[in-house]
Design a protein around this motif. Structure first.
Motif, PDB file in Angstrom:
ATOM      1  N   ILE A 264       0.831  -1.211   0.000  1.00 36.56           N
ATOM      2  CA  ILE A 264       0.000   0.000   0.000  1.00 36.56           C
ATOM      3  C   ILE A 264       0.861   1.255   0.000  1.00 36.56           C
ATOM      4  CG2 ILE A 264      -0.247   0.126   2.521  1.00 36.56           C
ATOM      5  CD1 ILE A 264      -3.197   0.940   1.976  1.00 36.56           C
ATOM      6  N   ASP A 265       2.039   1.197   0.638  1.00 37.02           N
ATOM      7  CA  ASP A 265       2.932   2.356   0.629  1.00 37.02           C
ATOM      8  C   ASP A 265       3.448   2.632  -0.781  1.00 37.02           C
ATOM      9  OD1 ASP A 265       2.667   2.786   3.354  1.00 37.02           O
ATOM     10  OD2 ASP A 265       4.309   1.418   3.857  1.00 37.02           O
ATOM     11  N   MET A 266       3.840   1.560  -1.476  1.00 35.13           N
ATOM     12  CA  MET A 266       4.322   1.734  -2.845  1.00 35.13           C
ATOM     13  C   MET A 266       3.184   2.185  -3.763  1.00 35.13           C
ATOM     14  SD  MET A 266       7.565   1.133  -2.816  1.00 35.13           S
ATOM     15  CE  MET A 266       7.548   1.887  -1.185  1.00 35.13           C
ATOM     16  N   ALA A 267       1.974   1.693  -3.508  1.00 38.47           N
ATOM     17  CA  ALA A 267       0.828   2.116  -4.316  1.00 38.47           C
ATOM     18  C   ALA A 267       0.598   3.616  -4.179  1.00 38.47           C
ATOM     19  CB  ALA A 267      -0.423   1.342  -3.883  1.00 38.47           C
ATOM     20  N   ASN A 268       0.712   4.119  -2.963  1.00 40.53           N
ATOM     21  CA  ASN A 268       0.518   5.549  -2.750  1.00 40.53           C
ATOM     22  C   ASN A 268       1.690   6.371  -3.270  1.00 40.53           C
ATOM     23  OD1 ASN A 268      -1.956   5.063  -1.544  1.00 40.53           O
ATOM     24  ND2 ASN A 268      -1.111   4.992   0.516  1.00 40.53           N
ATOM     25  N   ASP A 269       2.857   5.731  -3.430  1.00 41.88           N
ATOM     26  CA  ASP A 269       4.017   6.430  -3.984  1.00 41.88           C
ATOM     27  C   ASP A 269       4.006   6.479  -5.512  1.00 41.88           C
ATOM     28  OD1 ASP A 269       5.150   7.121  -1.587  1.00 41.88           O
ATOM     29  OD2 ASP A 269       6.471   5.376  -1.477  1.00 41.88           O
ATOM     30  N   LEU A 270       3.146   5.695  -6.130  1.00 41.17           N
ATOM     31  CA  LEU A 270       3.156   5.623  -7.592  1.00 41.17           C
ATOM     32  C   LEU A 270       2.924   6.996  -8.213  1.00 41.17           C
ATOM     33  CD1 LEU A 270       3.289   3.885 -10.150  1.00 41.17           C
ATOM     34  CD2 LEU A 270       0.821   3.526  -9.949  1.00 41.17           C
ATOM     35  N   HIS A 271       2.025   7.771  -7.649  1.00 40.53           N
ATOM     36  CA  HIS A 271       1.751   9.104  -8.204  1.00 40.53           C
ATOM     37  C   HIS A 271       2.933  10.030  -8.000  1.00 40.53           C
ATOM     38  CE1 HIS A 271      -0.504  12.542  -9.572  1.00 40.53           C
ATOM     39  NE2 HIS A 271      -0.307  13.182  -8.419  1.00 40.53           N
ATOM     40  N   SER A 272       3.569   9.963  -6.818  1.00 40.93           N
ATOM     41  CA  SER A 272       4.669  10.881  -6.517  1.00 40.93           C
ATOM     42  C   SER A 272       5.895  10.617  -7.387  1.00 40.93           C
ATOM     43  CB  SER A 272       5.041  10.795  -5.031  1.00 40.93           C
ATOM     44  OG  SER A 272       5.512   9.509  -4.702  1.00 40.93           O
ATOM     45  N   VAL A 273       6.075   9.380  -7.854  1.00 42.78           N
ATOM     46  CA  VAL A 273       7.223   9.092  -8.725  1.00 42.78           C
ATOM     47  C   VAL A 273       6.864   9.277 -10.199  1.00 42.78           C
ATOM     48  CG1 VAL A 273       8.189   7.466  -7.063  1.00 42.78           C
ATOM     49  CG2 VAL A 273       6.732   6.601  -8.903  1.00 42.78           C
ATOM     50  N   GLY A 274       5.648   9.758 -10.457  1.00 38.87           N
ATOM     51  CA  GLY A 274       5.252  10.044 -11.836  1.00 38.87           C
ATOM     52  C   GLY A 274       4.717   8.864 -12.606  1.00 38.87           C
ATOM     53  N   GLY A 275       4.254   7.812 -11.908  1.00 39.63           N
ATOM     54  CA  GLY A 275       3.822   6.609 -12.610  1.00 39.63           C
ATOM     55  C   GLY A 275       2.329   6.461 -12.802  1.00 39.63           C
ATOM     56  N   LEU A 276       1.511   7.167 -12.019  1.00 39.96           N
ATOM     57  CA  LEU A 276       0.070   6.957 -12.095  1.00 39.96           C
ATOM     58  C   LEU A 276      -0.520   7.478 -13.399  1.00 39.96           C
ATOM     59  CD1 LEU A 276      -2.492   5.955 -10.741  1.00 39.96           C
ATOM     60  CD2 LEU A 276      -2.699   8.181  -9.593  1.00 39.96           C
TER      61      LEU A 276
END
Length: 383
Positions: free
Chosen positions: A90-102
């Motif tokens: 869940i932490d990586m899922a929420n980080d997906l947007h911050s790293v430009g992947g969403l």
């Protein structure tokens, strides 16, 4: 040591110094063990985030550039599959947007390759499942519209099924998502999915329908007007057990609806009575192993019969509702019993036999003294 931030190469060098074969190995202290665990965890997390950032960068690159460098649709599908594994946390899922992947993932929902569209929907499903933060991020990134479009009109059946799965995860426990689905005529899309020849598509559509019915009984009349009762009654006879159970569950939700007053949506349907009787006949003919697998179906048939016709079904009379050996599933596990067992035994050894036979008199039953007087009895102080 726990606060030190070493590079991975430094950590590896440190580890090898205790196992280089030139000197006896020594026991690692608890502090060193904790530091090592934290260092490995830090590195793994940084490594995953770095890899997600790399994938996001590749997916953000125009397709023409990727093709010029020999990147094939199979390669892109592989990147999405890897990304799906990373965002299971869940932490990586929420980080997906911050790293430009969403945003690139959502863009791939409109890709011309059906397999890529389906794989992108898989990633969205994993990202938003039981994750309110990512549900909101996907909604804000305009991920709802391509998912709905793929669900209702994608020419590829697999892509439609995957899009429905992503939508289902996106709007569960998400009121803005449910509202968007309702306003976008998503209910009509669910109705069309029920007419599909794919049992998997039917199951997913029925499961989401049942969720929506249970969350908002005010929509029962809308589902009825769209023809859901007739379609669900047709699916009660499906060869797929999951479809039958989901269809019965949906009919039960509709039958319990009270928005039309005392008149149920289904109570006057002779066709429903005939279908339920036919299911009961099929249940009678089932082999023991099939009866066991159809336990939920048996319960749903009986509950629907009681709701519509105000009497138990013949499954009750014939002993087919609860089979021998299934009663034990109705009893909660005795978690605390083992703690009280020594007290029961010591009380039994101390108490005379005539006192043990009357546990309610408060003299010999140790457990009764702990629980107080039995219901309905009068205390000595009140006499």
């Amino acid at each position: 040591m726990a606060g030190d931030r070493l590079s991975w190469s430094g950590l590896l060098k440190w580890s090898l110094s205790y196992a280089d074969g030139t000197r006896p190995s020594r026991a690692i202290s608890e502090e060193e063990r904790r530091w090592l665990a934290e260092a490995v965890e830090r590195h793994m997390m940084v490594d995953v985030v770095s890899r997600m950032r790399e994938i996001a960068l590749l997916m953000s690159t125009p397709l023409s550039v990727l093709e010029a460098h020999g990147i094939t649709p199979d390669d892109i599908e592989g990147l999405l599959a890897e990304l799906q594994v990373h965002v299971e946390s869940i932490d990586m899922a929420n980080d997906l947007h911050s790293v430009g992947g969403l945003v690139p993932v959502i863009k791939y929902l409109r890709n011309s390759n059906a397999r890529i569209r389906a794989r992108a929907a898989d990633v969205v499903t994993t990202v938003v499942q039981n994750n309110p933060t990512s549900q909101q991020l996907v909604m804000e990134a305009s991920g709802f519209d391509p998912l709905l479009s793929n669900f209702t009109s994608d020419p590829d059946l697999t892509a439609r099924i995957k899009a429905l799965g992503a939508l289902s995860s996106l709007i569960r426990n998400n009121k803005p998502g449910v509202s968007a689905f309702r306003l976008a005529n998503g209910y009509a899309g669910l109705r069309d999915a029920l007419t599909s020849e794919s049992a998997r598509f039917q199951r997913k559509a029925l499961n989401l329908t049942n969720y929506l019915l249970s969350e908002s009984h005010s929509d029962c009349s809308v589902f009825a007007q769209l023809g859901f009762p007739r379609l669900m009654m047709h699916l009660v006879s499906s060869d797929d057990l999951g479809v039958r159970e989901a269809a019965l569950g949906g009919l039960l939700e509709l039958a319990r609806d009270t928005t039309l007053g005392s008149r149920s949506l289904l109570a006057d349907h002779d066709r429903l009575r005939w279908l339920l009787q036919a299911r009961i006949e099929r249940i009678r003919m089932m082999a023991p192993e099939d009866l066991d697998a159809a336990r939920e179906e048996r319960q749903l048939v009986d509950s629907l019969w009681i709701t519509c016709y105000h009497e138990p079904s013949t499954l009750h009379v014939e002993g087919l509702l609860v089979l021998p050996g299934e009663e034990c599933f109705e009893q909660p596990p005795d978690v605390a019993g083992r703690f009280f067992e020594p007290l029961r035994r010591s009380s039994a050894r101390r108490a005379p036999s005539n006192e043990r036979s009357d546990p309610g008199d408060g003299t010999g039953g140790g457990m009764m003294l702990l629980l107080g007087p039995s219901p309905g009895s009068r205390s000595n102080s009140g006499e």
